[in-house]
Motif scaffolding. Structure first.
Motif, PDB file in Angstrom:
ATOM      1  N   CYS A  39       0.827  -1.215   0.000  1.00 22.88           N
ATOM      2  CA  CYS A  39       0.000   0.000   0.000  1.00 22.88           C
ATOM      3  C   CYS A  39       0.858   1.260   0.000  1.00 22.88           C
ATOM      4  CB  CYS A  39      -0.919   0.005   1.222  1.00 22.88           C
ATOM      5  SG  CYS A  39      -2.146  -1.324   1.231  1.00 22.88           S
ATOM      6  N   ILE A  40       1.956   1.246   0.764  1.00 20.04           N
ATOM      7  CA  ILE A  40       2.853   2.401   0.806  1.00 20.04           C
ATOM      8  C   ILE A  40       3.476   2.651  -0.565  1.00 20.04           C
ATOM      9  CG2 ILE A  40       5.081   3.215   1.701  1.00 20.04           C
ATOM     10  CD1 ILE A  40       4.304   1.855   4.382  1.00 20.04           C
ATOM     11  N   THR A  41       3.959   1.569  -1.203  1.00 18.74           N
ATOM     12  CA  THR A  41       4.571   1.697  -2.529  1.00 18.74           C
ATOM     13  C   THR A  41       3.569   2.234  -3.545  1.00 18.74           C
ATOM     14  OG1 THR A  41       6.035  -0.167  -2.024  1.00 18.74           O
ATOM     15  CG2 THR A  41       5.818   0.459  -4.348  1.00 18.74           C
ATOM     16  N   SER A  42       2.341   1.723  -3.472  1.00 22.11           N
ATOM     17  CA  SER A  42       1.294   2.193  -4.386  1.00 22.11           C
ATOM     18  C   SER A  42       1.014   3.672  -4.192  1.00 22.11           C
ATOM     19  CB  SER A  42       0.020   1.379  -4.170  1.00 22.11           C
ATOM     20  OG  SER A  42      -1.036   1.856  -4.964  1.00 22.11           O
ATOM     21  N   ALA A  43       0.977   4.106  -2.917  1.00 23.99           N
ATOM     22  CA  ALA A  43       0.715   5.517  -2.624  1.00 23.99           C
ATOM     23  C   ALA A  43       1.878   6.403  -3.064  1.00 23.99           C
ATOM     24  CB  ALA A  43       0.460   5.690  -1.124  1.00 23.99           C
ATOM     25  N   VAL A  44       3.106   5.925  -2.854  1.00 26.93           N
ATOM     26  CA  VAL A  44       4.287   6.704  -3.229  1.00 26.93           C
ATOM     27  C   VAL A  44       4.366   6.872  -4.742  1.00 26.93           C
ATOM     28  CG1 VAL A  44       6.820   6.665  -3.293  1.00 26.93           C
ATOM     29  CG2 VAL A  44       5.622   6.139  -1.160  1.00 26.93           C
ATOM     30  N   LEU A  45       4.030   5.832  -5.495  1.00 21.44           N
ATOM     31  CA  LEU A  45       4.087   5.903  -6.954  1.00 21.44           C
ATOM     32  C   LEU A  45       3.071   6.882  -7.524  1.00 21.44           C
ATOM     33  CD1 LEU A  45       4.631   2.141  -7.881  1.00 21.44           C
ATOM     34  CD2 LEU A  45       6.318   3.996  -7.912  1.00 21.44           C
ATOM     35  N   ARG A  46       2.047   7.202  -6.748  1.00 18.25           N
ATOM     36  CA  ARG A  46       1.045   8.172  -7.213  1.00 18.25           C
ATOM     37  C   ARG A  46       1.462   9.618  -6.960  1.00 18.25           C
ATOM     38  NH1 ARG A  46      -2.713   4.349  -4.989  1.00 18.25           N
ATOM     39  NH2 ARG A  46      -2.985   5.678  -3.132  1.00 18.25           N
ATOM     40  N   VAL A  47       2.549   9.807  -6.205  1.00 17.50           N
ATOM     41  CA  VAL A  47       3.051  11.166  -5.962  1.00 17.50           C
ATOM     42  C   VAL A  47       3.591  11.722  -7.279  1.00 17.50           C
ATOM     43  CG1 VAL A  47       4.761  12.533  -4.702  1.00 17.50           C
ATOM     44  CG2 VAL A  47       3.591  10.642  -3.559  1.00 17.50           C
ATOM     45  N   PRO A  48       3.198  12.930  -7.688  1.00 22.37           N
ATOM     46  CA  PRO A  48       3.535  13.431  -9.023  1.00 22.37           C
ATOM     47  C   PRO A  48       5.015  13.711  -9.257  1.00 22.37           C
ATOM     48  CG  PRO A  48       2.406  15.126  -7.740  1.00 22.37           C
ATOM     49  CD  PRO A  48       2.315  13.855  -6.963  1.00 22.37           C
ATOM     50  N   THR A  49       5.765  14.165  -8.250  1.00 21.90           N
ATOM     51  CA  THR A  49       7.157  14.538  -8.463  1.00 21.90           C
ATOM     52  C   THR A  49       8.112  13.480  -7.905  1.00 21.90           C
ATOM     53  OG1 THR A  49       7.283  15.740  -6.357  1.00 21.90           O
ATOM     54  CG2 THR A  49       6.537  16.965  -8.306  1.00 21.90           C
ATOM     55  N   THR A  50       9.292  13.402  -8.534  1.00 23.52           N
ATOM     56  CA  THR A  50      10.310  12.454  -8.070  1.00 23.52           C
ATOM     57  C   THR A  50      10.796  12.807  -6.669  1.00 23.52           C
ATOM     58  OG1 THR A  50      11.042  12.170 -10.358  1.00 23.52           O
ATOM     59  CG2 THR A  50      12.534  11.416  -8.637  1.00 23.52           C
ATOM     60  N   LYS A  51      10.958  14.108  -6.409  1.00 20.61           N
ATOM     61  CA  LYS A  51      11.399  14.557  -5.087  1.00 20.61           C
ATOM     62  C   LYS A  51      10.374  14.183  -4.019  1.00 20.61           C
ATOM     63  CE  LYS A  51      12.974  18.662  -2.597  1.00 20.61           C
ATOM     64  NZ  LYS A  51      13.192  20.140  -2.666  1.00 20.61           N
ATOM     65  N   GLY A  52       9.099  14.322  -4.365  1.00 22.62           N
ATOM     66  CA  GLY A  52       8.043  13.965  -3.421  1.00 22.62           C
ATOM     67  C   GLY A  52       8.017  12.475  -3.138  1.00 22.62           C
TER      68      GLY A  52
END
Length: 314
Positions: free
Chosen positions: A220-233
């Protein structure tokens, strides 16, 4: 069920790591150094968290508990290795072996439970950041830790009582430097069917459920992180979980190598290395992993050391 000891064996021989005198001296220094590093490193983390108000959060509350458990886990086996070398005796009494077994199970289970609880904490922080403070309340954190202690002690008590009812008639040599469930079962000359059933059912659930919780949390964490628009985010979101993930891989990796590999692939060297990693190296590395990869922890340690130096000077 009768739980009295019907054993004719009153002591076990812990073969330890090496029987060569030259290697034993080196291993004594190595184990002493690692044990002192474990105690010092984990106590520093506990002190830093308790003295810095910025670290009075659920994540660091769980981390301080993990550090305490790591000190206890290492203290269950390593001091016995050190005293055995000093006293030139590798024996351990039957009652001493069962006592060591009990606490090893308790602290190993607590490590597993706390890693699962910390994974859930990171899941809430990354996937539901706006609801983090309302979900991860102090009452819930205390309940999660208290529940983990209760389950760990009940599980350890069950397996220790089941082991106490067995008979040990001849061979008393344990290949490790601590009393291990599987080693004791191999030495028993009585029926171990009930012990094996409980290990494969209740014991397996105690280990698998936290691992599954960690796995689901990080999916779930990986899925949420991949939805973050920027690489820095993405990097910032995932970096908060990096230290915990490293500890999870280290802890469960050594367990899998030690207990879940086919017996044909086992060797004395591999098993010895795995037991050392599992009981000594992992508790020692945890504080270094968390402090080196965590800016807040490094800052808290820096402040604490600076205050100590200042108080000594003045």
């Amino acid at each position: 069920m009768r739980v009295e000891n019907q054993s004719s064996v009153s002591k076990f021989l812990l073969l330890g790591l090496s029987r060569q005198p030259q290697q034993q001296h080196l291993l004594f220094v190595l184990f002493l150094s690692m044990y002192l590093a474990t105690v010092l490193g984990n106590l520093l983390i506990i002190l830093a968290i308790s003295t810095d108000s910025h670290l009075h959060t659920p994540m660091y509350f769980f981390l301080s508990n993990l550090s305490f458990v790591d000190v206890c886990f290492s203290s269950t086996s390593v001091p016995k290795v050190l005293t055995s070398h000093i006293l030139r005796s590798q024996t351990i009494s039957f009652s001493g072996c069962l006592t060591q077994l009990y606490f090893l199970i308790v602290f190993a289970n607590m490590d597993s439970f706390l890693l699962a609880v910390m994974a859930y904490d990171r899941f809430v922080a990354v996937c539901h950041p706006l609801h983090y403070t309302t979900k991860m309340t102090p009452q819930l954190c205390a309940l999660l830790v208290a529940g983990s202690w209760i389950i760990a002690n009940l599980n350890a008590l069950l397996h220790t009582l089941l082991m106490a009812r067995l008979s040990f008639c001849a061979d008393n040599m344990i290949p490790y430097f601590f009393c291990d469930v599987t080693s004791l079962l191999r030495l028993s000359c009585s029926d171990t069917h009930l012990n094996e059933i409980m290990i494969l059912t209740e014991g397996a659930l105690i280990l698998i459920i936290p691992f599954v919780c960690i796995l689901v949390s990080y999916i779930c964490i990986t899925s949420a992180v991949l939805r973050v628009p920027t690489t820095k985010g993405r990097w910032k979101a995932f970096s908060t979980c990096g230290s915990h993930l490293a500890v999870v891989l280290l802890f469960y990796g050594t367990i899998i190598v030690l207990y879940f590999n086919p017996s044909s692939s086992h060797s004395a060297e591999t098993d010895t290395a795995s037991t050392v990693m599992y009981t000594v190296v992992t508790p020692m590395l945890n504080p270094f992993i968390y402090s080196l990869r965590n800016k807040d922890m490094k800052e808290a340690l820096r402040k604490m050391i600076a205050m100590k130096i200042f108080s000594v000077q003045y």
